[in-house]
Design a protein around this motif. Sequence first.
Motif, PDB file in Angstrom:
ATOM      1  N   ALA A  50       0.840  -1.207   0.000  1.00 57.63           N
ATOM      2  CA  ALA A  50       0.000   0.000   0.000  1.00 57.63           C
ATOM      3  C   ALA A  50       0.872   1.254   0.000  1.00 57.63           C
ATOM      4  N   ILE A  51       1.938   1.241   0.806  1.00 55.57           N
ATOM      5  CA  ILE A  51       2.853   2.383   0.833  1.00 55.57           C
ATOM      6  C   ILE A  51       3.494   2.580  -0.533  1.00 55.57           C
ATOM      7  N   ALA A  52       3.876   1.472  -1.178  1.00 62.80           N
ATOM      8  CA  ALA A  52       4.580   1.536  -2.459  1.00 62.80           C
ATOM      9  C   ALA A  52       3.675   1.885  -3.633  1.00 62.80           C
ATOM     10  N   GLY A  53       2.358   1.897  -3.413  1.00 63.96           N
ATOM     11  CA  GLY A  53       1.431   2.200  -4.491  1.00 63.96           C
ATOM     12  C   GLY A  53       1.043   1.010  -5.330  1.00 63.96           C
ATOM     13  N   LEU A  54       1.288  -0.195  -4.823  1.00 63.17           N
ATOM     14  CA  LEU A  54       0.944  -1.418  -5.556  1.00 63.17           C
ATOM     15  C   LEU A  54      -0.464  -1.900  -5.242  1.00 63.17           C
ATOM     16  N   ILE A  55      -1.120  -1.254  -4.281  1.00 66.12           N
ATOM     17  CA  ILE A  55      -2.506  -1.554  -3.926  1.00 66.12           C
ATOM     18  C   ILE A  55      -3.253  -0.232  -3.857  1.00 66.12           C
ATOM     19  N   VAL A  82      11.115   6.724  -2.587  1.00 68.36           N
ATOM     20  CA  VAL A  82      10.737   5.401  -2.087  1.00 68.36           C
ATOM     21  C   VAL A  82      10.985   4.337  -3.146  1.00 68.36           C
ATOM     22  N   GLN A  83      11.679   3.276  -2.761  1.00 71.18           N
ATOM     23  CA  GLN A  83      11.859   2.115  -3.631  1.00 71.18           C
ATOM     24  C   GLN A  83      11.623   0.848  -2.819  1.00 71.18           C
ATOM     25  N   MET A  84      11.342  -0.243  -3.533  1.00 73.24           N
ATOM     26  CA  MET A  84      11.007  -1.502  -2.867  1.00 73.24           C
ATOM     27  C   MET A  84      11.900  -2.625  -3.378  1.00 73.24           C
ATOM     28  N   VAL A  85      12.312  -3.500  -2.460  1.00 69.92           N
ATOM     29  CA  VAL A  85      13.056  -4.716  -2.804  1.00 69.92           C
ATOM     30  C   VAL A  85      12.160  -5.895  -2.447  1.00 69.92           C
ATOM     31  N   PHE A  86      11.947  -6.775  -3.414  1.00 69.86           N
ATOM     32  CA  PHE A  86      10.975  -7.854  -3.241  1.00 69.86           C
ATOM     33  C   PHE A  86      11.633  -9.127  -2.710  1.00 69.86           C
ATOM     34  N   GLN A  87      10.764 -10.034  -2.309  1.00 69.40           N
ATOM     35  CA  GLN A  87      11.197 -11.263  -1.648  1.00 69.40           C
ATOM     36  C   GLN A  87      12.000 -12.174  -2.561  1.00 69.40           C
ATOM     37  N   ASP A  88      11.527 -12.364  -3.777  1.00 66.56           N
ATOM     38  CA  ASP A  88      12.072 -13.427  -4.637  1.00 66.56           C
ATOM     39  C   ASP A  88      12.950 -12.833  -5.729  1.00 66.56           C
ATOM     40  N   PRO A  89      14.276 -12.919  -5.605  1.00 69.87           N
ATOM     41  CA  PRO A  89      15.145 -12.368  -6.643  1.00 69.87           C
ATOM     42  C   PRO A  89      15.059 -13.139  -7.955  1.00 69.87           C
ATOM     43  N   TYR A  90      14.510 -14.358  -7.919  1.00 71.79           N
ATOM     44  CA  TYR A  90      14.340 -15.133  -9.140  1.00 71.79           C
ATOM     45  C   TYR A  90      13.196 -14.573  -9.983  1.00 71.79           C
ATOM     46  N   ALA A  91      12.181 -14.025  -9.314  1.00 77.39           N
ATOM     47  CA  ALA A  91      11.013 -13.513 -10.026  1.00 77.39           C
ATOM     48  C   ALA A  91      11.101 -12.022 -10.328  1.00 77.39           C
TER      49      ALA A  91
END
Length: 245
Positions: A50-55, A82-91
């Motif tokens: 929500a913070i990142a604007g993805l929702i 603001v930037q985001m780092v996601f869980q799965d580096p493969y995806a």
Amino acid sequence: MLNVSDLDVWFGDPPDRVDAVRGAAFSVAQGESFGLVGESGSGKSTILRAIAGLIDSWSGQIEVDGRQIEGARRDRGFYKTVQMVFQDPYASLHPRHSVDAVLSEALRLQGMGDIDRRITRLLEDVGLGKGFRFRYPHQLSGGQRQRVAIARALAAEPRLLLLDEPTSALDVSVQAEILNLLKELREEHGLTYVMVSHDLAVVGHICDRLAVMQQGEIVEIMSVDALRRGAGEQDYTRHLIAASQ
């Protein structure tokens, strides 16, 4: 750097609406590292998105660096902050894009010039040499892919990084390397972190304070010192701590 108050996040419409987050409130000071912990489905990653604007389906107040955030994030200035780092580096990396292409695109989207020099510096910042510049994701280990993902986030020269389980898809030995890298980057660049994790040891390693979430609500905000002492005020917090030991 970040103020969140009365945050509700939901999915779907009545009668099928699911309230994923209810009444969340917390603040993160500039330069602080703040954790969101809880069991799967507790709403912690939903807050980050929500913070990142993805929702888009949320209500309440989100304030970043003194500016109220509303609806979709169409302002390039937001993503410079603001930037985001996601869980799965493969995806999170395109399999047909080289490291050079990934970082070049990120820099151009932010209107950056001097691309060659900036790519070299980004790779050095995350502990990868120039030899990785023209490799593809399939030629990288999981830890190396996550370093590229972190470099991509840093390309915008942000002040706030949202970290969504950034080490959970990695081997334990590699997790420690990435966590130490994140600590170094925070100190070098004066970054502020909000990190989601189900692993209290990870949060204890990198965060100053944390919010404990249960079924979409923040039930307790505590210091990492209190976490290490097992001094949770709520039964649920003490249960989480006991289960992690």
